[in-house]
Design an enzyme around this catalytic site. Structure first.
Site, PDB file in Angstrom:
ATOM      1  N   ASP A 239     -80.986  86.062 -33.162  1.00  0.00           N
ATOM      2  CA  ASP A 239     -82.262  85.366 -33.089  1.00  0.00           C
ATOM      3  C   ASP A 239     -81.982  84.032 -32.399  1.00  0.00           C
ATOM      4  O   ASP A 239     -80.829  83.597 -32.288  1.00  0.00           O
ATOM      5  CB  ASP A 239     -82.887  85.174 -34.483  1.00  0.00           C
TER       6      ASP A 239
HETATM    7  C1  BGC Z   1     -88.094  83.923 -33.765  1.00  0.00           C
HETATM    8  C2  BGC Z   1     -88.012  85.258 -33.068  1.00  0.00           C
HETATM    9  C3  BGC Z   1     -88.400  85.088 -31.620  1.00  0.00           C
HETATM   10  C4  BGC Z   1     -87.498  84.057 -30.978  1.00  0.00           C
HETATM   11  C5  BGC Z   1     -87.818  83.795 -29.511  1.00  0.00           C
HETATM   12  C6  BGC Z   1     -87.295  82.866 -33.027  1.00  0.00           C
HETATM   13  O1  BGC Z   1     -87.484  81.613 -33.600  1.00  0.00           O
HETATM   14  O2  BGC Z   1     -87.607  84.054 -35.088  1.00  0.00           O
HETATM   15  O3  BGC Z   1     -88.852  86.174 -33.688  1.00  0.00           O
HETATM   16  O4  BGC Z   1     -88.303  86.318 -30.960  1.00  0.00           O
HETATM   17  O5  BGC Z   1     -87.640  82.823 -31.676  1.00  0.00           O
HETATM   18  O6  BGC Z   1     -89.023  83.126 -29.374  1.00  0.00           O
END
Ligand code: BGC
Length: 839
Positions: free
Chosen positions: A232
């Protein structure tokens, strides 16, 4: 591109220098992979999952992205239980991705809903692993069949937003396998998602990105995952450890920081070239798979119509004492509620889609031929805090007068309310299940004199509806995308017959939750004390009353069930080839059933006995035999949705194999079907069982004495004790302590630092105030969901996570400064500020 054509991933890998290999393991900019000086294509990934959130690298505001179709959110579509529809939706998103040059859509979200108050539940499907896993399978299949990659997330045990980047999910092995990992397992075994996104949190003491047991042993080893594991955004702490554990790609670009860590570890011999190669190969493979796909031309009108169809097939009719559908004779209607004007179509955060269009309810009902009188009744979410109490009272009074007048004249009155961006969203959890006060107070006043209210609800999750007994009808739209209002008008007027069923339990209040007291707390670790008793598994086993049960939903027609036959009164689980251990959906998507001829065939007939066409979600539960070990009283083991014209019936056959009777045996580390008499229940909800028959299962003689050890689970005491949980967890119970001066590290957060050190608090407060002031200059409220995420990122991220995300604004030496300050090493703190090491 330097002739990569027709080269295998392995061949490309062999052309890379060690520096290029290391660089490949971290993204470039927010969304791309590294192209190794054009030796490999670079793939772009962007958020979804209920549409495309394509941003240019310089677009930093979360809400600023290319226009795209905003489809209903996961929590909404889950209520459709319709695998074909979900597949169609992700296929349509894939078309838009291809048109925009995007190779991987970051979705779908598929975490189990442990509490309805998780701020991100609108991005997740269900409290039930079979349902979540099956719906995710359909989503992945739809997207990947168009050659666009997916990234299922957030793997795993990411079930709250409070301290989401640091919290440690303490989960016993059985709950881990049967509940929290299982939806991912179903998806991986059924369709092989292109990538999987490792979550921010820790699982049983280790960050997921560093968790070898989760990523390598279980995901790759046991389930046979062939794809790429991505972190993530900002979740890969101490990157060399992550690569060793099995992570392949850290996102986003850490501006050289992770590259430096990897290079140092390689130079010191702590990370080998083989370990780097393993991860590189996975990155190259995914890039080759998801680039160079031919673009399609997107018909946005068609996509909008599909969004509308899905929304209409997902809404849940919770109550109807006869006023719905609205009579065709009715010409005038009164609409109360600011949310009818400014419809909440999605949740806030990284999944926010910049929709082309989003008509409101007033327009949509007017189009249906009604003369609509609209009264706001309460202020909008973005202005409520600045609105004077006298103005709030005036608005409520205006609504009450209008409702009284409508009631006197027999004009139907519709009230629109729900959760707002202020109450739920990415990065924060709800504290209770209440509706915003200004909405609740006006509806309470209206129902005193108008008992014939039709209430329409919006929100990504259940919320308390204390007024339910005093209104005539309630329709829950959830967060239904850009065509929410049009779908709502179709449902209210009967153009479409509601067929959604709750994919999660609707409890009365937060006090009734199985995780009450052990979820969303401001503490370093979270004990999953309820173990396998999530959602209906708890409410049914522990006899806790709920407002609306799992699987519940009304229709404008009626369905009759009859003629249950089971192919055999006994089932020999031991005869089922490959069934035990394979926990693919028993009947859901892909039907990865045992090939054995001994599969049980469950047959019955469903008839539409009403006057209008409609669809029924048919649910098959297996009631487990009473035992000396903990086990839910019943579990969803299969489901299907049938569309029937009035008077028509359909014979349904569902096949079951040993998985339908299995549990995860911790001691032998496999799924087993314990011998016993089980009951096959066919129902239209977990409580509304229409047909049942028992079957004797000859499986494994399973003996486990939970009874004497786990007294609170066994005596059905609703609050599980810490001592019982420790005993259930077994040895090596991880203990996470709050940091203290002396134990503080870069894996602690700024908010933890602020609690321990006055200077850190001053710095943090100052930065937050600056961010808020900038936001206000843009005319945005302090409750803006995008702002909450930014502030959450600042306060809750481990300091190393901030280094990964903040670029020049927060380099490693600043993190070291904070660490030294909290640990009372003032001289070292100053030294780290001047340090050149991390430049
Ligand atoms: C979120 C993800 C997301 C990523 C990119 C993260 O903070 O938890 O779900 O895909 O950011 O935006």
């Amino acid at each position: 591109m330097k002739n990569t054509k027709n080269k295998s991933a392995q061949e490309i890998l062999s052309t890379l220098t060690i520096d290029e290999k290391i660089r490949l393991l971290n993204g470039v900019g927010p969304w791309h992979t590294y192209d190794a000086d054009k030796k490999i294509p670079s793939v772009m990934m962007t958020d979804g999952p209920h549409g495309l959130r394509k941003q240019e690298d310089n677009q930093i505001d979360i809400n600023d992205s290319a226009k795209a179709t905003c489809f209903p959110t996961a929590s909404c579509i889950a209520n459709s239980w319709d695998l074909d529809l979900i597949k169609e939706m992700s296929g349509a998103i894939a078309d838009q991705a291809l048109q925009e040059g995007v190779g991987i859509v970051l979705g779908c979200g598929m975490n189990i809903k442990r509490s309805p108050m998780c701020g991100r539940n609108f991005e997740y499907f269900s409290e039930d692993p079979l349902l979540a896993g099956s719906l995710a399978t359909a989503y992945i299949d739809g997207m990947q069949s168009k050659n666009v990659g997916t990234s299922i997330k957030h793997f795993a045990c990411n079930n709250q937003e409070t301290r989401r980047q640091t919290s440690d999910s303490i989960v016993d092995e059985r709950a881990l396998r049967e509940i929290y990992l299982r939806p991912f397992e179903i998806a991986v075994r059924n369709v092989q998602p292109t990538t999987i996104m490792a979550s921010y949190n820790k699982i049983n003491g280790k960050y997921t990105c560093q968790n070898k047991k989760i990523i390598t042993d279980i995901l790759r080893g046991e389930w046979g995952f062939k794809g790429t594991v991505i972190s993530d955004w900002g979740a890969a702490m101490s990157m060399p450890d992550c690569v060793k554990a099995g992570l392949d790609l850290a996102m986003p670009d850490s501006h050289g920081y992770q590259i430096k860590l990897l290079r140092d570890a390689y130079d010191k011999g702590e990370l080998t070239e083989q370990e780097i190669d393993r991860a590189c190969l996975k990155v190259i493979e995914v890039v080759l798979k998801t680039t160079g796909v031919k673009k399609t031309t997107v018909d946005y009108k068609k996509a909008h119509d599909l969004a509308k169809k899905i929304a209409a097939n997902s809404a849940v009719l919770l109550k109807n004492d006869g006023l719905l559908p609205l009579s065709k004779k009715q010409k005038e209607i009164l609409v109360i509620g600011q949310m009818a004007d400014d419809v909440r179509i999605q949740g806030g955060g990284s999944s926010h889609i910049n929709a082309f269009t989003s008509p409101n309810v007033i327009e949509s009902l007017t189009k249906k031929g009604f003369k609509v009188k609209y009264v706001a009744g309460y202020p909008g979410d973005d202005v409520v805090e600045q609105t004077e109490p006298t103005e709030i009272q005036r608005m409520a009074q205006e609504a009450v007068v209008a409702a009284k007048e409508a009631s006197d004249k027999n004009i139907p009155t519709l009230f629109f309310c729900g959760l707002t961006n202020r109450t739920e969203g990415e990065g924060f959890d709800r504290k209770d299940m209440n509706l915003p006060h200004e909405q609740l107070s006006v509806i309470n006043k209206i129902i005193e004199m108008n008992k014939d209210l039709i209430v329409v609800l919006f929100g990504g999750s259940p919320f308390a509806v204390p007024f339910a007994d005093n209104v005539n009808a309630m329709l829950h739209m959830y967060l239904a995308g850009e065509a929410s209002a049009e779908a709502c008008a179709d449902l209210l007027t009967g153009t479409v017959n509601p067929s959604g069923k709750l994919s999660e339990t609707y409890p009365f209040s937060e006090n009734d939750l199985p995780c009450a007291g052990n979820w969303g707390n401001d503490s370093p670790s979270v004990e999953y004390r309820e173990s396998i008793f999530t959602g209906y598994r708890y409410y049914e086993t522990f006899d806790v009353p709920v407002k609306y049960e799992f699987g519940y939903g009304l229709s404008y027609t009626k369905f009759k069930y009859s003629g249950l036959e089971i192919s055999s009164a006994t089932y020999n689980a031991a005869d089922a080839d490959e069934a035990i251990g394979n926990v693919g959906a028993a009947c859901g998507y892909g039907e990865k059933l045992s090939k054995s001829k001994t599969n049980l065939k469950v047959k019955f007939t469903v008839k539409n006995s009403g006057k209008v066409a409609g669809a029924e979600v048919v649910q098959l539960y297996v009631k487990n035999p009473a035992s000396d070990y903990i086990r839910p009283v019943k579990e969803l083991r299969a489901f299907t949705k049938v569309y029937l014209e009035p008077g028509k019936s359909k014979k349904i056959t569902i096949e079951l194999d040993a998985k339908a009777f299995s549990l995860y045996d911790v001691s032998t580390q496999q799924y087993i079907a314990p011998t016993g008499t089980y009951e096959i229940e066919i129902g239209s909800s977990v409580k509304d069982i229409k047909l049942k028959k028992s079957v004797k299962v000859k499986g494994v003689k399973y003996e486990r004495d939970d009874k004497s050890k786990l007294s609170s689970y066994f005596r059905k005491i609703k609050l599980f004790t810490h001592a019982d949980f420790v005993s259930l967890y077994g040895k090596d119970f991880p203990v996470d302590l709050e940091p203290t001066p002396g134990t503080f590290t870069i894996y602690n957060s700024f908010s933890e630092a602020a609690k321990l050190n006055k200077t850190c608090k001053k710095i943090l407060d100052g930065v937050i105030e600056k961010i808020k002031a900038n936001n206000r200059k843009l005319g945005r409220s302090d409750n803006d969901p995008a702002l909450k995420i930014v502030i959450g990122g600042l306060t809750e991220n481990p300091l190393e996570g901030m280094v990964l995300l903040a670029g020049d604004d927060f380099k490693r030496n600043r993190a070291d400064f904070i660490v030294n300050l909290v640990n009372k090493k003032r001289f070292a703190a100053l030294k780290s500020l001047w340090s050149k090491k991390w430049d």
